[in-house]
Design an enzyme around this catalytic site. Structure first.
Site, PDB file in Angstrom:
ATOM      1  N   HIS A 187      30.496  49.804  18.739  1.00 44.38           N
ATOM      2  CA  HIS A 187      29.338  50.558  19.220  1.00 44.38           C
ATOM      3  C   HIS A 187      28.245  50.666  18.173  1.00 44.38           C
ATOM      4  O   HIS A 187      27.066  50.708  18.490  1.00 44.38           O
ATOM      5  CB  HIS A 187      29.772  51.947  19.691  1.00 44.38           C
ATOM      6  CG  HIS A 187      30.206  51.926  21.118  1.00 44.38           C
ATOM      7  ND1 HIS A 187      31.256  52.650  21.597  1.00 44.38           N
ATOM      8  CD2 HIS A 187      29.723  51.235  22.169  1.00 44.38           C
ATOM      9  CE1 HIS A 187      31.403  52.405  22.882  1.00 44.38           C
ATOM     10  NE2 HIS A 187      30.492  51.548  23.253  1.00 44.38           N
ATOM     11  N   GLU A 415      32.221  27.319  33.188  1.00 49.86           N
ATOM     12  CA  GLU A 415      32.990  28.036  32.171  1.00 49.86           C
ATOM     13  C   GLU A 415      34.319  27.340  31.888  1.00 49.86           C
ATOM     14  O   GLU A 415      35.002  27.662  30.933  1.00 49.86           O
ATOM     15  CB  GLU A 415      33.313  29.454  32.656  1.00 49.86           C
ATOM     16  CG  GLU A 415      32.092  30.260  33.028  1.00 49.86           C
ATOM     17  CD  GLU A 415      32.405  31.713  33.278  1.00 49.86           C
ATOM     18  OE1 GLU A 415      32.042  32.537  32.425  1.00 49.86           O
ATOM     19  OE2 GLU A 415      32.987  32.036  34.330  1.00 49.86           O
ATOM     20  N   ASP A 439      33.191  31.832  27.861  1.00 50.29           N
ATOM     21  CA  ASP A 439      34.439  31.350  28.437  1.00 50.29           C
ATOM     22  C   ASP A 439      34.619  29.857  28.218  1.00 50.29           C
ATOM     23  O   ASP A 439      35.733  29.393  27.988  1.00 50.29           O
ATOM     24  CB  ASP A 439      34.499  31.683  29.937  1.00 50.29           C
ATOM     25  CG  ASP A 439      34.986  33.108  30.147  1.00 50.29           C
ATOM     26  OD1 ASP A 439      35.971  33.481  29.498  1.00 50.29           O
ATOM     27  OD2 ASP A 439      34.365  33.841  30.936  1.00 50.29           O
ATOM     28  N   CYS A 486      23.901  31.189  29.960  1.00 50.12           N
ATOM     29  CA  CYS A 486      23.828  32.654  29.926  1.00 50.12           C
ATOM     30  C   CYS A 486      24.909  33.249  29.038  1.00 50.12           C
ATOM     31  O   CYS A 486      25.073  34.465  28.998  1.00 50.12           O
ATOM     32  CB  CYS A 486      23.911  33.238  31.327  1.00 50.12           C
ATOM     33  SG  CYS A 486      25.483  32.894  32.143  1.00 50.12           S
TER      34      CYS A 486
HETATM   35  C1  PEP Z   1      30.397  33.638  29.595  1.00 51.70           C
HETATM   36  O1  PEP Z   1      31.607  33.465  29.780  1.00 51.70           O
HETATM   37  O2  PEP Z   1      29.730  33.005  28.760  1.00 51.70           O
HETATM   38  C2  PEP Z   1      29.677  34.656  30.383  1.00 51.70           C
HETATM   39  C3  PEP Z   1      28.370  34.772  30.305  1.00 51.70           C
HETATM   40  O3  PEP Z   1      30.428  35.490  31.151  1.00 51.70           O
HETATM   41  P1  PEP Z   1      31.250  36.747  30.548  1.00 51.70           P
HETATM   42  O4  PEP Z   1      30.957  36.856  29.087  1.00 51.70           O
HETATM   43  O5  PEP Z   1      30.806  37.933  31.322  1.00 51.70           O
HETATM   44  O6  PEP Z   1      32.658  36.322  30.846  1.00 51.70           O
HETATM   45 MG    MG Z   2      32.489  34.304  31.585  1.00 56.08          MG
END
Ligand code: PEP
Ligand code: MG
Length: 561
Positions: A187, A415, A439, A486
């Site tokens: 945090h 992913e 992922d 992302c």
């Molecule tokens: C990812 O896996 O890069 C992603 C954006 O999803 P999360 O981190 O929510 O699994």
């Molecule tokens: Mg993910």
């Protein structure tokens, strides 16, 4: 110049000032401490103390607002956990005094959290803070906390900072944070970035610093210099100010120096993150993690509640792209009302993400329905995507469900390595890709995100990950479909240039990273980005890939990167 301590720089910028050491922990109530025999009265006192701490945390959250409000209300929920109250009551019934009973009951929870590891283990600091506050109330000790007044900005040094400490801080009085413990997802790190306070965490020796000593904190390099020479202070603060000026000078939509557009979007967990996304100039939303609406619930949120949360986000970006990810439950985000079929020895390889929807199709229909209604009457461009897609059948099944629900633009996250390797096949089945590098890295390197012992392998700079990203981007381009990123990789300004060079068409990240990525892109041509990508893929290790890319990106120096 004095000693230099080193840790992880988790919030960039530089700060200089006297050390303020946060009060040590409340002393442990003595083992074997007994109450006076009136267990009922003692239980009442303990329950009242827990409630007072929870109320106080909520009130601090309300005063602070924004991210701090969410963090503190989650902490208040921990203080109101009936399991804790029962644990305390059981100990009091055996004659243990309230303060000791609180200490021991929290100790059991602490062990459980620490044993789980990862994100939950980092909540141990929050739990300890609630325990200390409750014991302070019961024993009449002053509540632990930070100074509300100071003659000049100070460097706040602590073992770890609890959200309750940071939330009510006066930003003008804090030059930097330094903590002995904590990692990039603690945090302290999250709030420091949200507040724009330079921070170094996991800094060995920090609590041995002497109150009042002057220190120079470099939140990018991760260093804390004790009693530095004046010239060094001027140089580091000057460089940080120049960097800040360079950052704020670059505005507008994301683009390379030669005008190649790379839309910069925000990752959000719900409507509460919209203000920061807009303030940092996001051109839309690239990842709306809808599971935040579903976590910590006994039942799924109603369609009406879902619709309101989705609509708030669509309305915030008139005419803009809003990429919504359907519920990513399972593995590290288990949901009480969607249990997996049985024991999963490897939950990350089990029934998570879209796989969960195959078991609970009604849940998918209800979420897609709520999304379709939420966008009606707004001018946002809704993109809906599914997480954890491995095969073309899954991709086609999801796209069909979206289209039937009236959602025209359906995509998938890349992913899983199989999806990247066969991107051409999957691109034919959907309207867009968004690469989840967190992922994708986990599955490519076979290194569980939750297991800190293999954290070193969790590096998106690994050329194997870069190769898969390139394949995904090529597959999408061949079908004329967009392919964004992302995952956290998009928030690294150097890697963002490489991703652009690999053919990625948009970048989405936590809002505070947007100015850095915007500035890094604006300082390089698309050809330089491509050269950096070629150099990185030509390397054999993650470190070499990063070094090779940096060598091809001369504009980074101006930003101190
Ligand atoms: C990812 O896996 O890069 C992603 C954006 O999803 P999360 O981190 O929510 O699994
Ligand atoms: Mg993910």
């Amino acid at each position: 110049m004095g000693a230099v301590l080193r840790g992880s720089g988790v919030s960039p910028g530089a700060g200089y000032g006297p050390v303020y050491l946060l009060a040590g922990a409340i002393p442990e109530p003595p083992a074997g401490q007994r109450h006076d025999g009136d267990a009922v009265a003692e239980k009442k006192r303990a329950t009242a103390a827990l409630a007072r701490v929870a109320d106080d945390l909520e009130a601090r959250g309300e005063r602070a607002g924004g991210t701090a409000r969410d963090v503190l209300s989650a902490q208040a929920m921990m203080a109101r956990d009936p399991g804790l109250e029962v644990g305390v009551a059981e100990l009091v019934d055996t004659g243990t005094a309230g303060p000791r009973a609180v200490f021991e009951a929290f100790g059991r929870y602490r062990e459980l959290l620490a044993a789980v590891g990862g994100y939950l283990a980092e909540r141990v600091a929050d739990l300890d803070d609630i325990r200390d506050r409750t014991i302070a109330v019961l024993t009449g000790l002053p509540m632990p906390g930070v100074p509300e007044h100071a003659a000049e900005p100070y460097v706040l040094v602590a073992r770890d900072l609890a959200p309750a400490d940071t939330a009510v801080l006066n930003r003008d009085l804090v030059a930097a944070f330094v903590t002995e413990e904590g990692g990039p997802t603690s945090h302290t790190a999250i709030l420091a970035r949200a507040m724009g306070v330079p921070a170094v965490v996991g800094c060995a020796g920090a609590t041995g610093l002497v109150a009042g000593d002057r220190v120079l904190v470099d939140g990018a390099a991760g260093t804390v210099t004790v009693e530095p020479a004046r010239e060094r202070v001027d140089a580091v603060l000057g460089a940080a100010a120049a960097r800040q000026a360079a950052l704020t000078a670059t505005t507008g939509p994301g683009a390379t120096a030669d005008g190649f557009a790379v839309p910069l979007l925000a990752n959000i967990g719900g409507p509460r993150d919209l203000a920061a996304a807009l303030a940092h100039g996001a051109e839309g939303v690239g990842l709306y993690r809808t599971e935040f609406l579903f976590l910590d619930r006994a039942e799924a949120p109603s369609e009406v509640e879902q619709e309101a949360a989705y609509r708030a986000v669509f309305e915030a970006f008139p005419g803009g792209r809003v990429v919504v990810r359907t519920l990513d439950a399972g593995a590290d985000k288990p949901l009480a009302f969607l249990p997996p079929p049985g024991e999963e020895p490897n939950p990350a390889l089990g029934e998570r993400g879209l796989r969960m929807f195959r078991r609970y199709p009604d849940m998918m229909a209800s979420q897609l329905g709520a999304l379709a209604r939420a966008v009606t009457g707004t001018t946002a461009l809704p993109y809906v995507m599914a997480p954890m897609v491995a095969t073309v059948e899954e991709a086609a099944w999801f796209a069909e469900a979206c289209h039937q629900a009236g959602l025209a633009t359906a995509g998938i996250m890349i992913e899983v390595p199989s999806a990247a390797l066969r991107a051409r096949d999957l691109a034919a089945a959907v309207d867009f890709f968004s690469i989840g590098t967190n992922d994708l890295t986990q599955y490519t390197l076979a290194a569980d995100r939750q297991v800190s012992a293999v954290a070193e392998l969790q590096d998106p700079w690994h050329p194997a990950v870069l190769d898969l990203i390139a394949l995904a981007a090529e597959g999408a381009a061949a079908a004329g479909k967009p392919c964004g990123v992302c995952g956290e990789a998009a928030a690294d300004p150097v890697l963002a240039c490489v991703l652009t060079g690999l053919g990625v068409t948009s970048l989405s990240m936590g809002a505070p990273a947007l100015p850095w990525v915007r500035a890094a892109l604006a300082r390089h041509t698309v050809e330089q980005c491509r050269a950096a990508a070629v150099a990185a893929r030509g390397a054999t290790t993650a470190t070499q890939a990063k070094d090779a890319a940096r060598g091809a990106l001369p504009g980074l120096a101006e930003l101190g990167l």
